[in-house]
Design a protein around this motif. Structure first.
Motif, short mmCIF file in Angstrom:
data_model
loop_
_atom_site.label_atom_id
_atom_site.label_comp_id
_atom_site.label_asym_id
_atom_site.label_seq_id
_atom_site.Cartn_x
_atom_site.Cartn_y
_atom_site.Cartn_z
N MET A 1 0.79 -1.24 0.00
CA MET A 1 0.00 0.00 0.00
C MET A 1 0.82 1.28 0.00
O MET A 1 0.26 2.37 -0.13
CB MET A 1 -0.94 0.04 1.21
N HIS A 2 2.13 1.17 0.18
CA HIS A 2 2.92 2.41 0.21
C HIS A 2 4.41 2.09 0.12
O HIS A 2 4.96 1.40 0.98
CB HIS A 2 2.65 3.18 1.51
N LEU A 3 5.04 2.61 -0.92
CA LEU A 3 6.49 2.54 -1.01
C LEU A 3 6.95 3.56 -2.03
O LEU A 3 6.15 4.17 -2.74
CB LEU A 3 7.00 1.13 -1.31
N HIS A 4 8.27 3.77 -2.08
CA HIS A 4 8.85 4.82 -2.92
C HIS A 4 9.83 4.16 -3.89
O HIS A 4 10.89 3.70 -3.47
CB HIS A 4 9.64 5.81 -2.06
N TYR A 5 9.49 4.16 -5.19
CA TYR A 5 10.42 3.49 -6.12
C TYR A 5 11.77 4.20 -6.20
O TYR A 5 12.80 3.54 -6.34
CB TYR A 5 9.75 3.23 -7.47
N SER B 1 -0.20 10.25 0.75
CA SER B 1 0.67 11.18 1.47
C SER B 1 1.15 10.50 2.76
O SER B 1 1.00 9.29 2.93
CB SER B 1 -0.10 12.47 1.78
N HIS B 2 1.76 11.31 3.61
CA HIS B 2 2.26 10.83 4.91
C HIS B 2 1.59 11.63 6.02
O HIS B 2 1.34 12.83 5.84
CB HIS B 2 3.77 11.05 5.03
N VAL B 3 1.37 11.00 7.17
CA VAL B 3 0.83 11.75 8.30
C VAL B 3 1.26 11.12 9.63
O VAL B 3 1.39 9.90 9.73
CB VAL B 3 -0.72 11.84 8.23
N ALA C 1 0.27 7.15 4.76
CA ALA C 1 1.27 6.28 5.37
C ALA C 1 1.48 6.68 6.83
O ALA C 1 1.45 7.87 7.17
CB ALA C 1 2.58 6.39 4.60
N HIS C 2 1.66 5.67 7.65
CA HIS C 2 2.08 5.74 9.05
C HIS C 2 0.93 5.89 10.04
O HIS C 2 0.64 4.96 10.76
CB HIS C 2 3.20 6.78 9.26
N CYS C 3 0.31 7.07 10.18
CA CYS C 3 -0.86 7.22 11.08
C CYS C 3 -0.54 6.72 12.49
O CYS C 3 -1.34 6.00 13.10
CB CYS C 3 -2.07 6.47 10.53
N SER D 1 5.44 -1.75 2.64
CA SER D 1 6.87 -1.90 2.94
C SER D 1 7.52 -0.55 3.24
O SER D 1 8.51 -0.48 3.95
CB SER D 1 7.59 -2.54 1.76
N ASP D 2 6.97 0.53 2.66
CA ASP D 2 7.60 1.85 2.73
C ASP D 2 9.09 1.83 2.40
O ASP D 2 9.88 2.56 3.00
CB ASP D 2 7.35 2.54 4.09
N VAL D 3 9.49 0.98 1.47
CA VAL D 3 10.86 1.12 0.93
C VAL D 3 11.02 2.55 0.42
O VAL D 3 10.11 3.09 -0.21
CB VAL D 3 11.04 0.11 -0.25
ZN ZN Z 1 6.64 6.92 2.52
#
Ligand code: ZN
Ligand code: GUN
Length: 428
Positions: free
Chosen positions: A70-74, A225-227, A264-266, A315-317
């Motif tokens: 659900m969330h990662l950065h290529y 986004s991130h929070v 992401a995160h929460c 994974s939030d890579v």
């Molecule tokens: Zn992220």
């Protein structure tokens, strides 16, 4: 049509896994010509109905839904394993300098190809990914996903302030680029666009307002986004928006909380924030390896379930340390144990697995489309080898229940378990 005979894992409901130990998965084209699941069940029960369909046999293997990240950065492929005191120095010292390189289309394409190969090697068949602020980086990832027929959602990062030269964008241009990218890519094959404000500190109020206007104009586009990841980040947002009730409420103020909005995160949430997630239909991307690596904190599973908002695993890579869904599920288990309640929770293996497949699909607004192997679902699946290592073979042979089998895979598994990743094909 074709059929696969193996043990087959699917979900009959939230966190309710079923394992057909001698199962059959029948796949064939839907009305649009895309390969979807036509039937799933026991081999003995289904074989007579599909007697003229060729069967491929995978003895000793488990066929399971492809994983959903659900969330990662290529662009953070090469940022994995960069140590820092916390999120903000990590961004400044490693992430932003690296992301500058994605102004180059050639470099973007090269990393995109490696990234997609790595997802597939790890059994991930759908991802919601950040690109960088450069539109070239978005084109490169979409093009590579399209080549592989992968279901992939990404977007150009919005960051017009508090960001260094080379990644900082211009407010008006960034919004025009976003709309052009939506029109170019959203809904093409299996691709989806996500409006991508990086986080509140990196976006001016005008940029957040523009992002919210695009989100209203294109309601089936995603938002990512991130929070509430890190305490210094939260203090920064409080200084920028002293009148706001909370960090999350800043996104609400700009129209950025709605179904298909994934945050992401929460981690550092109040019950009011949790209720706001629930009321707006926004979802959390729980990123445990990243949160442990950057020392950000622990997602509160009990609080999330009490409020009833949607979440799934990520994974939030490259804040996260692994592409492997097994590593992410195990880290999520640790986080549940250590969570903010006094006793912690022991998340069941079925629940962990669901969070990374059908639960994540539901949180993305794609329930019944991906993340499961019920009839109608797109035929994205993995073939797992429970004997992939000597210790796994020993442990899984002794599993006396489905929970014991899944837990053995979660705790001892990695990319070696993924024998094959199959992506739903069109037009065959
Ligand atoms: Zn992220
Ligand atoms: N907050 C803003 N940008 C980022 C990022 O790239 N990674 C993480 N983990 N948090 C962020």
């Amino acid at each position: 049509m074709k059929a696969l005979r193996a043990s087959v894992l699917y979900f009959s409901g939230p966190a309710q896994a079923v394992l057909e130990s001698d199962g059959l998965l029948v796949v064939g084209p839907n009305a649009q010509g895309r390969q979807v699941v036509q039937a799933v069940g026991s081999y003995a029960g289904l074989a007579p109905r599909f007697a003229d369909v060729p069967v491929e046999h995978f003895p000793g293997r488990i066929i399971a839904p492809g994983f959903v990240d659900m969330h990662l950065h290529y662009p953070q492929l090469d940022v994995i394993g960069s140590p820092a005191e916390g999120l903000l120095p990590w961004l400044e010292n490693y992430t932003f300098p690296h992301e500058k390189r994605f102004a180059s289309p050639e470099y973007s394409s090269q990393v995109a190809a490696f990234f997609i190969a790595e997802l597939l090697r790890n059994g991930v068949t759908t991802a919601l990914a950040f690109a960088t602020s450069h539109p070239e980086s978005v084109h490169a990832l979409f093009a590579e996903a399209q080549k592989n027929q992968l279901r992939l959602i990404t977007g150009k990062v919005l960051m017009d302030q508090h960001s260094p030269d080379g990644v900082r964008d211009d407010t008006g241009q960034s919004l025009a680029d976003t709309e052009a990218l939506i029109q170019r890519w959203h809904g093409v094959d299996r691709l989806g666009y996500a409006i991508t404000p990086r986080f509140v500190p990196s976006c001016s109020a005008a940029q957040l307002r523009g992002a919210g206007e695009l989100a209203a104009k294109y309601p089936d586009v995603w938002i990512q986004s991130h929070v509430a990841e890190n305490k210094d980040e939260i203090a920064w947002v409080r200084a920028l928006y002293p009148e706001a009730r909370s960090y999350l409420s800043v996104y609400e103020q700009f129209g950025l909380l709605r179904p298909r909005a994934v945050y992401a995160h929460c981690i550092h949430f109040s019950d009011e924030d949790r209720a706001l997630m629930r009321a707006t239909g926004a979802a959390a991307a729980v990123s445990p390896t990243s949160n442990l690596f950057l020392g950000s904190g622990f997602f509160d599973y009990v609080g999330a379930d009490r409020a009833g908002f949607q979440y799934g695993l990520a994974s939030d890579v490259g804040g996260g340390t692994s592409f492997s869904p097994f590593h992410t599920m195990l880290a999520a288990y640790y986080v549940g144990r250590e969570g903010q309640t006094k006793t912690g929770v022991s998340l069941s293996p079925q629940h962990l697995w669901w969070q990374h497949t059908a639960g994540a699909a539901r949180a993305l607004g794609l329930a019944g489309v991906i993340g499961n192997l019920l009839p109608g679902c797109e035929a994205d699946f993995v073939v797992l080898n429970p004997q992939a290592t000597p210790l796994l073979a020993r442990k899984t042979a002794q599993a006396a229940s489905l929970d014991e089998l899944l837990f053995a895979l979660i705790v001892l598994g990695d990319d070696r378990v993924i024998e094959k990743t199959v992506i739903s094909q069109a037009g065959s």
